[in-house]
Design a protein around this motif. Sequence first.
Motif, PDB file in Angstrom:
ATOM      1  N   HIS A 153       0.983  -1.284   0.189  1.00 42.60           N
ATOM      2  CA  HIS A 153      -0.161  -0.028  -0.184  1.00 42.60           C
ATOM      3  C   HIS A 153       1.056   1.203  -0.126  1.00 42.60           C
ATOM      4  O   HIS A 153       1.886   1.259   0.858  1.00 42.60           O
ATOM      5  CB  HIS A 153      -1.094   0.069   1.240  1.00 42.60           C
ATOM      6  N   GLN A 154       0.624   2.121  -0.873  1.00 40.77           N
ATOM      7  CA  GLN A 154       1.360   3.191  -0.926  1.00 40.77           C
ATOM      8  C   GLN A 154       1.527   4.217   0.229  1.00 40.77           C
ATOM      9  O   GLN A 154       2.263   5.063   0.581  1.00 40.77           O
ATOM     10  CB  GLN A 154       1.061   4.207  -2.098  1.00 40.77           C
ATOM     11  N   SER A 155       0.559   4.056   1.169  1.00 41.31           N
ATOM     12  CA  SER A 155       0.259   4.805   2.338  1.00 41.31           C
ATOM     13  C   SER A 155       0.707   4.025   3.529  1.00 41.31           C
ATOM     14  O   SER A 155       0.681   4.722   4.650  1.00 41.31           O
ATOM     15  CB  SER A 155      -1.163   5.296   2.658  1.00 41.31           C
ATOM     16  N   LEU A 156       1.224   2.995   3.303  1.00 35.53           N
ATOM     17  CA  LEU A 156       1.708   2.185   4.789  1.00 35.53           C
ATOM     18  C   LEU A 156       3.168   2.605   4.733  1.00 35.53           C
ATOM     19  O   LEU A 156       4.083   1.689   4.579  1.00 35.53           O
ATOM     20  CB  LEU A 156       1.547   0.695   4.503  1.00 35.53           C
ATOM     21  N   ILE A 157       3.463   3.805   5.112  1.00 31.47           N
ATOM     22  CA  ILE A 157       4.687   4.234   5.177  1.00 31.47           C
ATOM     23  C   ILE A 157       5.229   4.286   6.588  1.00 31.47           C
ATOM     24  O   ILE A 157       4.901   5.128   7.033  1.00 31.47           O
ATOM     25  CB  ILE A 157       4.964   5.532   4.423  1.00 31.47           C
ATOM     26  N   PRO A 158       6.345   3.405   7.057  1.00 32.41           N
ATOM     27  CA  PRO A 158       6.829   3.424   8.276  1.00 32.41           C
ATOM     28  C   PRO A 158       7.439   4.694   8.625  1.00 32.41           C
ATOM     29  O   PRO A 158       8.362   5.364   7.586  1.00 32.41           O
ATOM     30  CB  PRO A 158       7.611   2.115   8.459  1.00 32.41           C
ATOM     31  N   VAL A 159       7.465   5.386   9.950  1.00 28.54           N
ATOM     32  CA  VAL A 159       7.974   6.597  10.329  1.00 28.54           C
ATOM     33  C   VAL A 159       9.057   6.261  11.510  1.00 28.54           C
ATOM     34  O   VAL A 159       8.911   5.214  12.150  1.00 28.54           O
ATOM     35  CB  VAL A 159       7.108   7.824  10.830  1.00 28.54           C
ATOM     36  N   PRO A 160      10.098   6.922  11.604  1.00 19.08           N
ATOM     37  CA  PRO A 160      11.063   6.837  12.794  1.00 19.08           C
ATOM     38  C   PRO A 160      10.178   6.933  13.984  1.00 19.08           C
ATOM     39  O   PRO A 160       9.514   8.083  14.207  1.00 19.08           O
ATOM     40  CB  PRO A 160      11.862   7.813  12.470  1.00 19.08           C
ATOM     41  N   ASP A 161      10.392   6.077  15.027  1.00 22.92           N
ATOM     42  CA  ASP A 161       9.810   6.070  16.292  1.00 22.92           C
ATOM     43  C   ASP A 161      10.774   7.197  16.916  1.00 22.92           C
ATOM     44  O   ASP A 161      11.464   6.582  18.127  1.00 22.92           O
ATOM     45  CB  ASP A 161       9.663   4.729  16.963  1.00 22.92           C
ATOM     46  N   ILE A 162      11.079   8.343  16.537  1.00 24.90           N
ATOM     47  CA  ILE A 162      11.797   9.240  17.226  1.00 24.90           C
ATOM     48  C   ILE A 162      11.878   9.443  18.919  1.00 24.90           C
ATOM     49  O   ILE A 162      12.942   9.490  19.304  1.00 24.90           O
ATOM     50  CB  ILE A 162      11.841  10.697  16.516  1.00 24.90           C
ATOM     51  N   ASP A 163      10.700   9.369  19.239  1.00 24.61           N
ATOM     52  CA  ASP A 163      10.661   9.544  20.677  1.00 24.61           C
ATOM     53  C   ASP A 163      11.107   8.248  21.650  1.00 24.61           C
ATOM     54  O   ASP A 163      11.294   8.392  22.820  1.00 24.61           O
ATOM     55  CB  ASP A 163       9.253   9.470  21.193  1.00 24.61           C
ATOM     56  N   HIS A 164      11.518   7.074  20.937  1.00 26.48           N
ATOM     57  CA  HIS A 164      12.151   5.943  21.724  1.00 26.48           C
ATOM     58  C   HIS A 164      13.524   5.527  20.946  1.00 26.48           C
ATOM     59  O   HIS A 164      13.924   4.736  21.516  1.00 26.48           O
ATOM     60  CB  HIS A 164      11.053   4.842  21.569  1.00 26.48           C
ATOM     61  N   MET A 333       8.196   2.617  12.154  1.00 25.52           N
ATOM     62  CA  MET A 333       6.913   1.758  12.713  1.00 25.52           C
ATOM     63  C   MET A 333       5.945   2.617  11.645  1.00 25.52           C
ATOM     64  O   MET A 333       5.894   3.980  11.615  1.00 25.52           O
ATOM     65  CB  MET A 333       6.483   1.904  14.063  1.00 25.52           C
ATOM     66  N   ALA A 334       4.726   1.840  11.663  1.00 20.44           N
ATOM     67  CA  ALA A 334       3.647   2.292  10.745  1.00 20.44           C
ATOM     68  C   ALA A 334       3.067   3.270  11.940  1.00 20.44           C
ATOM     69  O   ALA A 334       2.493   2.484  12.985  1.00 20.44           O
ATOM     70  CB  ALA A 334       2.812   1.453   9.933  1.00 20.44           C
ATOM     71  N   SER A 335       2.260   4.353  11.684  1.00 17.57           N
ATOM     72  CA  SER A 335       1.340   5.041  12.594  1.00 17.57           C
ATOM     73  C   SER A 335      -0.168   4.181  12.654  1.00 17.57           C
ATOM     74  O   SER A 335      -0.319   3.581  11.664  1.00 17.57           O
ATOM     75  CB  SER A 335       1.147   6.524  12.425  1.00 17.57           C
ATOM     76  N   SER A 336      -0.951   4.670  13.580  1.00 21.42           N
ATOM     77  CA  SER A 336      -2.276   4.051  13.672  1.00 21.42           C
ATOM     78  C   SER A 336      -3.311   5.095  13.942  1.00 21.42           C
ATOM     79  O   SER A 336      -3.782   5.319  15.011  1.00 21.42           O
ATOM     80  CB  SER A 336      -2.342   3.049  14.923  1.00 21.42           C
ATOM     81  N   PRO A 337      -3.374   5.701  12.829  1.00 20.95           N
ATOM     82  CA  PRO A 337      -4.546   6.975  12.633  1.00 20.95           C
ATOM     83  C   PRO A 337      -5.778   6.638  13.163  1.00 20.95           C
ATOM     84  O   PRO A 337      -6.363   5.605  12.719  1.00 20.95           O
ATOM     85  CB  PRO A 337      -4.168   7.709  11.531  1.00 20.95           C
ATOM     86  N   ALA A 338      -6.493   7.708  13.514  1.00 23.00           N
ATOM     87  CA  ALA A 338      -8.069   7.368  13.568  1.00 23.00           C
ATOM     88  C   ALA A 338      -8.841   7.203  12.295  1.00 23.00           C
ATOM     89  O   ALA A 338      -9.736   6.691  12.046  1.00 23.00           O
ATOM     90  CB  ALA A 338      -8.695   8.477  14.580  1.00 23.00           C
ATOM     91  N   LEU A 452       1.309  10.064   9.497  1.00 23.89           N
ATOM     92  CA  LEU A 452       2.850   9.907   9.116  1.00 23.89           C
ATOM     93  C   LEU A 452       3.346  10.461  10.712  1.00 23.89           C
ATOM     94  O   LEU A 452       4.622  10.661  10.601  1.00 23.89           O
ATOM     95  CB  LEU A 452       3.353  10.704   8.016  1.00 23.89           C
ATOM     96  N   ALA A 453       2.473  10.441  11.419  1.00 27.53           N
ATOM     97  CA  ALA A 453       2.858  11.045  12.782  1.00 27.53           C
ATOM     98  C   ALA A 453       3.833  10.031  13.595  1.00 27.53           C
ATOM     99  O   ALA A 453       3.534   8.785  13.714  1.00 27.53           O
ATOM    100  CB  ALA A 453       1.766  11.463  13.506  1.00 27.53           C
ATOM    101  N   VAL A 454       4.746  10.560  14.451  1.00 27.26           N
ATOM    102  CA  VAL A 454       5.512   9.733  15.403  1.00 27.26           C
ATOM    103  C   VAL A 454       4.860   9.295  16.595  1.00 27.26           C
ATOM    104  O   VAL A 454       5.393   8.600  17.431  1.00 27.26           O
ATOM    105  CB  VAL A 454       6.821  10.346  15.591  1.00 27.26           C
TER     106      VAL A 454
END
Length: 706
Positions: A153-164, A333-338, A452-454
Motif C-alpha cells: 500500500h502506497q500509504s503504509l509508510i513506516p516512520v521513525p519512532d523518534i521518541d524511543h 513503525m507505521a502509525s495508527s491514525p483514527a 505519518l505521525a511519530v
Amino acid sequence: MSTEAKTHYRACNLCEAICGLEIKTQDDQILSIKGDKNDPLSRGYICPKGTAMQDIYTDPDRLRKPVKRHGDKWIEISWQEAFDTVADKVATVQEQYGINAVAFYAGNPNVHNYGSMTHAGVLRKAVQTKIHFSATSLDQLPHHLTSYSLYGHQSLIPVPDIDHTNYMLIIGGNPLASNGSIMTAPDIPKRLKAIQQRGGRFVVIDPRRTETAAIADQHLFIRPGTDAWLLMAMLHTLFAEDLVNTGHLTNLLVGIDEVRSACESFTPEFAEQRTGVAAEQIRQLARDMANIEGAVCYGRMGVSVQVYGTLCQWAIQMINLLTHSLDVRGGMMASSPAFGFVKPGEPGAGHFAAFHSRVSGLPEFAGELPATIMAEEMLTEGEGQIRGLISVAGNPVLSSPNGNQMDKALASLDFMVSIDFYINETTQHADIILPPTSALEHDHYDIAFHRLAVHNTARFNEAVFEPNEGTKHDWEIFNGLGVAIAERKGLEAKPLPSPDQLVDFGIQHGPYSAAAGHELALTLDKIKQHMHGLDIGPLEPGLPERLCTHDGNITMMADYIKQDIMRLIADLSVLDKDEFLLIGRRHIRSNNSWMHNSHRLVKGKPRWQLLMHPDDLVAHQLQDQSQVRIQSRVGEVETQVLASDEVMPGVVSLPHGWGHKRAGVHLNLAAKQGGVSCNDLTDDKLIDRASGNSALNGVPVRIFAV
Ligand SMILES: Nc1nc2c(c(=O)[nH]1)N[C@H]1C(S)=C(S)[C@@H](COP(=O)(O)OP(=O)(O)OC[C@H]3O[C@@H](n4cnc5c(=O)[nH]c(N)nc54)[C@H](O)[C@@H]3O)O[C@H]1N2
Ligand SMILES: Nc1nc2c(c(=O)[nH]1)N[C@H]1C(S)=C(S)[C@@H](COP(=O)(O)OP(=O)(O)OC[C@H]3O[C@@H](n4cnc5c(=O)[nH]c(N)nc54)[C@H](O)[C@@H]3O)O[C@H]1N2
Ligand code: SF4
Ligand SMILES: [Mo]
C-alpha cells in the motif's frame, strides 16, 4: 462596538508538523498566535510560519472573488459565471481534442487541506481525464512506490519512532529547517535532544552542514546523488559481517538471498570512491544500525529527490528490515491514525506502470504521471497533446524542473483554470482563478499527517473566522465546478456532503470506533471535545497484520529495483572538473514558493543566495558576495554568491521558490525580494529512472563571474 477577545485552538497546516496553535482574536483581528502547550503532539512548539498564518488571512493581495483574465488585467466575476465559463471551456477543449487533452496539476497544499482531499474526486470524475500530475513526483514518490511494492500500500509508510530511538541515522533530511517530513514530529529540536539525553546518538549524512547536522553527534559530508552506493555498501557490510537479524519478520520475507547477492559487489571501499565517505565509516554505520537496540535509518528529500531516489528509499527499508529496526520500538513503525488507518482492503493501495506517458514513456504511479513531463506533454504536438489545465494549489513554474519551459508551456495552453488565492508565477497564466477561503476561515482535520505521525493523536480544528460573505471553501469549489462540468457534458453530477461528515464516517469505521470494539468508541464529535487534540498513544508494532500485499509477505526485490541496481553498477559518471553539483536548501522562515508575501517571514537578511565553499571561490577566481552566473543544461540565472564552509567543496546550494520579480505576478512584497528560481536550472530530463521522480538535487552546473 467591539466584542470580547476570544481564544481559539487550531493546528497550523503549513507544514507536516501540524503544530497546535493558540490564537487570540477580537472581532476580525488577530491579537496573538502562540504554540498550544496542551497539544499532546506539538507540546507548545511553534515556528515563525505558524505566527505568519495571520499574514495570509490579512494579505491584501489574496483573492477573495473569482477573477477572469482580460489581456493583462483581471476582472472580478460571480461564482456562477466562473463555474459556467470553466465548464464550457473544459468541455470544449475535450470535444475538440479528446478527453485527455485536459490535465490536472495538484500542488503541495492540497494535502494540508482536508476538504481538498475529500472532494477533489467530484471534479476529477466530471473532467474524466486520465492525465494527472502533482507535487508528489517532485518530492516523495520514491517513498510511495517503495511502500507499495514492499508492503502492498502506497500509504503504509513506516516512520521513525523518534521518541524511543537510541540511534537515528538521518540521510538527506534537515528537520531543523523543514520541521520534519514523512515524519510528523513537531518540536524536532527537543525530540532530537531527547535522544542524546537518554544516552543515544543521531548522525546526519548531508552535502551541507545543515542546522540539523550542526547539533548532531556526527555529520558526514556526502557527494550529492551518491547515497545509493553508501546504502548498498551498508547492506553489503550487514551480510559480510554476519550482522543480519530479521527478527519477527523473518517468516514473511521473500528473496533475502537476492538482496544478499545484489549488494555483493558494493564494497565500502568502492562506495568511498563515489561518495567521499570513508569505507571504515560506512562499516561503522552498518554496525551501529545492527548493534544498537532501537536504531532507525531515515532518509528524506536529499535521498528521494535525486537520480537514485527509489533505490535509496528501498535500501533504507532494507537496512531497517535487516537490522531488526522495522516494526520495533525505537525503529521504523507505521502509525495508527483514527482516520485512514491502512490495513488489508484499505482503498488507494496504488498501481504502477499501468500506462506510460505519450512523449517520454515514463510510468504512471497510482494514476499520476511524473510532473517533470508536464511541459513536454503540452509543447509536443500530436494526438494526446495537453491543451487545457486545471491547477490546484500549485506553482509548477517555480517548483518543477526547467521552470522556464513550464512557463512557456502554460502560456501556450488553450485554456487554464487555477484554484488558488494568489496570482503568482503559475496562476498568472490562467484564464480564470477561483480563490478558496484561507486556512483560518475553514475547519480542518488532518488526513495526511496523522498517518505519518511519530505519536498517534487526533485533532479537529474549528474555523477561527467566519468566511466572508460570498466566498467558498476548496471543497465547495470542487463540488460546484464538478457539478457544472458534469451538467455541461450531460453526465450525472453528485456533490459530496461537507468534509467533516466524511471524516466522521471514516473515524466511526476506524480502529478506535465502537464498530471495531475499541474502548474509545471514537466519533468526530468526541474528538471535538478535546480542543487541544486527543492523545491516542505511542506507535506500536503490528506490521505483519497490516501488510496489504497479495500473499501477506514482503517480497524484497522488485524487478525495477534489480534494473536500478544494474544502472548503479554501470554508472561510471564523472564530473567535469569545472562542474559543481547544485543542491537545494530550506529555511525555517520560508515555505516552498508561496510565503514570501509575509513581511514577518521575509524581513531580515536575505536567504536566497548561492552558497559555495571558500576554496572553490578562490579556485574559480570568484569573490564572496559578488554576482555570479550559474549555468545548467537547461538554463542560466544570475545571483549573489556567499562563501560558506557549510557546503562541501564541489557543491553549491540554492533554495527553491524564489524569483518573484516577474511581470504578471501580483505579490507585492514577494516581488520586492531578490533571488532567482533555482528551478530555472534544474533539469526536466534529470530524473530517478525507476519512478520518474524529479532529481532536483545533484544538478550539474557551471559558475562564472559576472
Ligand atoms: N529545486 C527544488 N524544487 C523543489 C523542491 C526542492 O527542494 N528543490 N521541493 C519540491 C517539493 S518537496 C514540493 S512539495 C514542491 C511544491 O510545489 P507546488 O506544490 O507546485 O508549489 P507551492 O510552492 O507549494 O505552491 C502552493 C500554491 O498553493 C496555493 N495555496 C496555498 N494554500 C492553499 C489552499 O488551501 N487552497 C488552494 N487552492 N491553494 C492554496 C499557494 O497560493 C501557492 O500558489 O516543490 C518542489 N520543488
Ligand atoms: N521551512 C520550511 N519547511 C518545509 C518546507 C519549506 O519549504 N520550508 N517544505 C516542506 C516540504 S514540501 C517538504 S517535502 C519537506 C522536506 O523536508 P526535508 O527533506 O527535511 O527538507 P530539506 O531541507 O530539503 O532537506 C533535504 C536535505 O538533503 C540534503 N541533500 C541534498 N542533496 C543530497 C544528496 O544527494 N544526498 C544527501 N544525503 N543529502 C542531500 C540537503 O542539503 C538538505 O539538507 O519540508 C517541508 N517543510
Ligand atoms: S512547524 Fe511551523 S509551519 Fe510547521 S506546523 Fe508547526 S508552526 Fe506550522
Ligand atoms: Mo514537498
